[in-house]
Motif scaffolding. Structure first.
Motif, PDB file in Angstrom:
ATOM      1  N   GLU A   1     -10.645   9.319 -16.364  1.00 28.93           N
ATOM      2  CA  GLU A   1      -9.810   8.771 -17.438  1.00 28.93           C
ATOM      3  C   GLU A   1     -10.504   7.600 -18.139  1.00 28.93           C
ATOM      4  N   GLN A   2     -11.703   7.275 -17.676  1.00 26.89           N
ATOM      5  CA  GLN A   2     -12.541   6.227 -18.251  1.00 26.89           C
ATOM      6  C   GLN A   2     -11.831   4.868 -18.347  1.00 26.89           C
ATOM      7  N   PRO A   3     -11.387   4.350 -17.206  1.00 25.04           N
ATOM      8  CA  PRO A   3     -10.756   3.027 -17.224  1.00 25.04           C
ATOM      9  C   PRO A   3     -11.761   1.945 -17.620  1.00 25.04           C
ATOM     10  N   VAL A   4     -11.259   0.939 -18.302  1.00 26.18           N
ATOM     11  CA  VAL A   4     -12.094  -0.199 -18.671  1.00 26.18           C
ATOM     12  C   VAL A   4     -12.408  -1.030 -17.432  1.00 26.18           C
ATOM     13  N   LEU A   5     -11.427  -1.099 -16.531  1.00 23.80           N
ATOM     14  CA  LEU A   5     -11.589  -1.814 -15.257  1.00 23.80           C
ATOM     15  C   LEU A   5     -11.064  -0.928 -14.153  1.00 23.80           C
ATOM     16  N   PHE A   6     -11.835  -0.814 -13.076  1.00 25.05           N
ATOM     17  CA  PHE A   6     -11.416  -0.025 -11.915  1.00 25.05           C
ATOM     18  C   PHE A   6     -12.005  -0.705 -10.687  1.00 25.05           C
ATOM     19  N   GLU A   7     -11.173  -1.503  -9.982  1.00 29.96           N
ATOM     20  CA  GLU A   7     -11.686  -2.372  -8.929  1.00 29.96           C
ATOM     21  C   GLU A   7     -10.788  -2.306  -7.692  1.00 29.96           C
ATOM     22  N   GLU A   8     -11.400  -2.161  -6.536  1.00 28.68           N
ATOM     23  CA  GLU A   8     -10.646  -2.151  -5.283  1.00 28.68           C
ATOM     24  C   GLU A   8     -10.435  -3.580  -4.802  1.00 28.68           C
ATOM     25  N   LEU A   9      -9.198  -3.880  -4.371  1.00 35.48           N
ATOM     26  CA  LEU A   9      -8.841  -5.200  -3.871  1.00 35.48           C
ATOM     27  C   LEU A   9      -8.408  -5.092  -2.409  1.00 35.48           C
ATOM     28  N   PRO A  10      -8.465  -6.192  -1.651  1.00 36.51           N
ATOM     29  CA  PRO A  10      -7.992  -6.148  -0.257  1.00 36.51           C
ATOM     30  C   PRO A  10      -6.507  -5.798  -0.194  1.00 36.51           C
ATOM     31  N   LEU A  11      -6.155  -4.874   0.683  1.00 38.32           N
ATOM     32  CA  LEU A  11      -4.765  -4.441   0.856  1.00 38.32           C
ATOM     33  C   LEU A  11      -4.156  -5.145   2.056  1.00 38.32           C
ATOM     34  N   THR A  12      -2.992  -5.764   1.868  1.00 38.22           N
ATOM     35  CA  THR A  12      -2.312  -6.472   2.945  1.00 38.22           C
ATOM     36  C   THR A  12      -0.946  -5.865   3.215  1.00 38.22           C
ATOM     37  N   LEU A  13      -0.368  -6.252   4.338  1.00 37.21           N
ATOM     38  CA  LEU A  13       0.983  -5.821   4.676  1.00 37.21           C
ATOM     39  C   LEU A  13       1.991  -6.359   3.656  1.00 37.21           C
ATOM     40  N   GLU A  14       1.732  -7.544   3.120  1.00 33.91           N
ATOM     41  CA  GLU A  14       2.601  -8.104   2.081  1.00 33.91           C
ATOM     42  C   GLU A  14       2.613  -7.221   0.838  1.00 33.91           C
ATOM     43  N   ASP A  15       1.458  -6.619   0.510  1.00 33.99           N
ATOM     44  CA  ASP A  15       1.393  -5.708  -0.637  1.00 33.99           C
ATOM     45  C   ASP A  15       2.282  -4.487  -0.407  1.00 33.99           C
ATOM     46  N   VAL A  16       2.213  -3.938   0.798  1.00 38.20           N
ATOM     47  CA  VAL A  16       3.028  -2.763   1.126  1.00 38.20           C
ATOM     48  C   VAL A  16       4.505  -3.121   1.047  1.00 38.20           C
ATOM     49  N   PHE A  17       4.857  -4.299   1.580  1.00 42.49           N
ATOM     50  CA  PHE A  17       6.242  -4.766   1.538  1.00 42.49           C
ATOM     51  C   PHE A  17       6.707  -4.913   0.083  1.00 42.49           C
ATOM     52  N   GLU A  18       5.891  -5.564  -0.729  1.00 38.79           N
ATOM     53  CA  GLU A  18       6.264  -5.797  -2.124  1.00 38.79           C
ATOM     54  C   GLU A  18       6.424  -4.494  -2.890  1.00 38.79           C
ATOM     55  N   ALA A  19       5.523  -3.547  -2.659  1.00 37.52           N
ATOM     56  CA  ALA A  19       5.594  -2.272  -3.361  1.00 37.52           C
ATOM     57  C   ALA A  19       6.856  -1.508  -3.008  1.00 37.52           C
ATOM     58  N   ASN A  20       7.361  -1.710  -1.794  1.00 36.89           N
ATOM     59  CA  ASN A  20       8.538  -0.960  -1.352  1.00 36.89           C
ATOM     60  C   ASN A  20       9.860  -1.690  -1.569  1.00 36.89           C
ATOM     61  N   PHE A  21       9.817  -3.015  -1.756  1.00 38.37           N
ATOM     62  CA  PHE A  21      11.065  -3.764  -1.841  1.00 38.37           C
ATOM     63  C   PHE A  21      11.288  -4.498  -3.152  1.00 38.37           C
ATOM     64  N   ALA A  22      10.232  -4.859  -3.875  1.00 34.01           N
ATOM     65  CA  ALA A  22      10.426  -5.649  -5.096  1.00 34.01           C
ATOM     66  C   ALA A  22      11.074  -4.793  -6.160  1.00 34.01           C
ATOM     67  N   HIS A  23      12.269  -5.188  -6.576  1.00 34.37           N
ATOM     68  CA  HIS A  23      13.043  -4.394  -7.524  1.00 34.37           C
ATOM     69  C   HIS A  23      12.291  -4.269  -8.838  1.00 34.37           C
ATOM     70  N   GLY A  24      12.216  -3.032  -9.327  1.00 36.95           N
ATOM     71  CA  GLY A  24      11.623  -2.798 -10.635  1.00 36.95           C
ATOM     72  C   GLY A  24      10.116  -2.719 -10.628  1.00 36.95           C
ATOM     73  N   LYS A  25       9.480  -2.801  -9.455  1.00 31.29           N
ATOM     74  CA  LYS A  25       8.024  -2.786  -9.435  1.00 31.29           C
ATOM     75  C   LYS A  25       7.454  -1.519  -8.819  1.00 31.29           C
TER      76      LYS A  25
END
Length: 299
Positions: free
Chosen positions: A265-289
């Motif tokens: 898809e030719q992204p302008v930016l494509f970068e891997e970041l450190p994944l944390t348990l807080e990220d998993v929590f936020e992705a599953n619980f933060a309303h609207g995200k």
């Protein structure tokens, strides 16, 4: 321990619904959920403080309701109804020796001495940190196979917290117990657990072994030429957050093929970041995200 179809309703409100899972010895499991998600109800139900509305709990394939002695294999202190306050540590020793046939008195006295805890001291006169350390000593010395620890590190200072964690990790290593621990400090939890249970909407929504999560999941930051997020991204990830045109998502099953499809898809930016348990929590619980369809312009 095998939990099958656990249902608990309080005041005509479903708190837990059809929970089915297995807790394995030698494994530290983190129980994660927002306030009011049912974590304490989960602990109380397993410990027998609440009667189950439906479901069964088995230890070594025996229903614990059919063999009450099996409950000696489960340790739990209910913080809301904590009976410890009125008693000295000596009196509490007698109580726990009666409650747990395998209680290790020698180890108990040794740990009190090592941590400068006077057996004649009343529990309520101790600082919060020393109370937390003492409860961990009780848990370990109970010799129960299943320890249920509800926010055991809450409010502890750094030194006491290290002592508590040291006791816990040494004990798991030596005795192959099953530990279930809840904590609001996810970065702290991530450093000690093998597995994470995410409790949401009365169910175990996700059950992660962290080793598998680290191996298979990725957190990726992306920018595309237009404001539209490609379907390949939306179909294979959970949106964590976005700022301007910068999209950060979690891919639970990230493969080389998926990576190549996104790069096509030719992204302008494509970068891997450190994944944390807080990220998993936020992705599953933060309303609207967690839903790309809610993000309007970036569709």
């Amino acid at each position: 321990m095998r939990i099958e179809g656990l249902v608990k309703t309080i005041d005509q409100k479903d708190i837990l619904n059809d929970l089915t899972l297995t807790l394995r010895k030698g494994e530290i499991t983190g129980l994660i959920g927002t306030n009011g998600s049912g974590k304490t109800t989960f602990f109380r139900s397993i410990a027998g403080h609440y009667e189950l509305d439906q479901g069964k709990i088995f230890i070594d394939d025996v229903d614990i309701q059919a063999d009450k002695l099996l409950k000696q294999q489960i340790f739990y202190i209910d913080e809301q109804y904590n009976f410890l306050s009125s008693y000295s540590l000596n009196k509490l020793l007698l109580f726990y020796q009666n409650a747990y046939a395998g209680f290790n008195k020698e180890k108990y006295l040794s740990l009190l001495k090592k941590n400068n805890l006077n057996p004649n001291t009343k529990y309520r006169s101790m600082s919060k940190g020393m109370q937390g350390l003492y409860k961990m000593i009780l848990a370990i010395c109970s010799n129960a196979d299943y320890l249920l620890l509800d926010e055991p590190l809450d409010g502890l200072d750094l030194i006491v917290k290290k002592n508590v964690l040291g006791l816990l990790l040494d004990d798991v290593s030596e005795n192959q117990r099953a530990i279930v621990i809840s904590s609001h400090n996810l970065s702290e939890l991530e450093s000690i657990i093998d597995r994470a249970l995410i409790l949401k909407n009365q169910h175990i929504q996700l059950d992660y072994h962290l080793e598998d999560l680290r191996e298979n999941a990725r957190k990726i930051q992306m920018v595309f030429k237009t404001k539209k997020v490609p379907q390949i991204v939306k179909q294979n990830s959970q949106l964590l957050h976005f700022q301007g045109r910068v999209v950060t998502s979690i891919f639970e099953n990230y493969t080389e093929e998926l990576k190549q499809a996104i790069e096509a898809e030719q992204p302008v930016l494509f970068e891997e970041l450190p994944l944390t348990l807080e990220d998993v929590f936020e992705a599953n619980f933060a309303h609207g995200k967690t839903d790309y369809s809610l993000q309007g312009e970036i569709l």
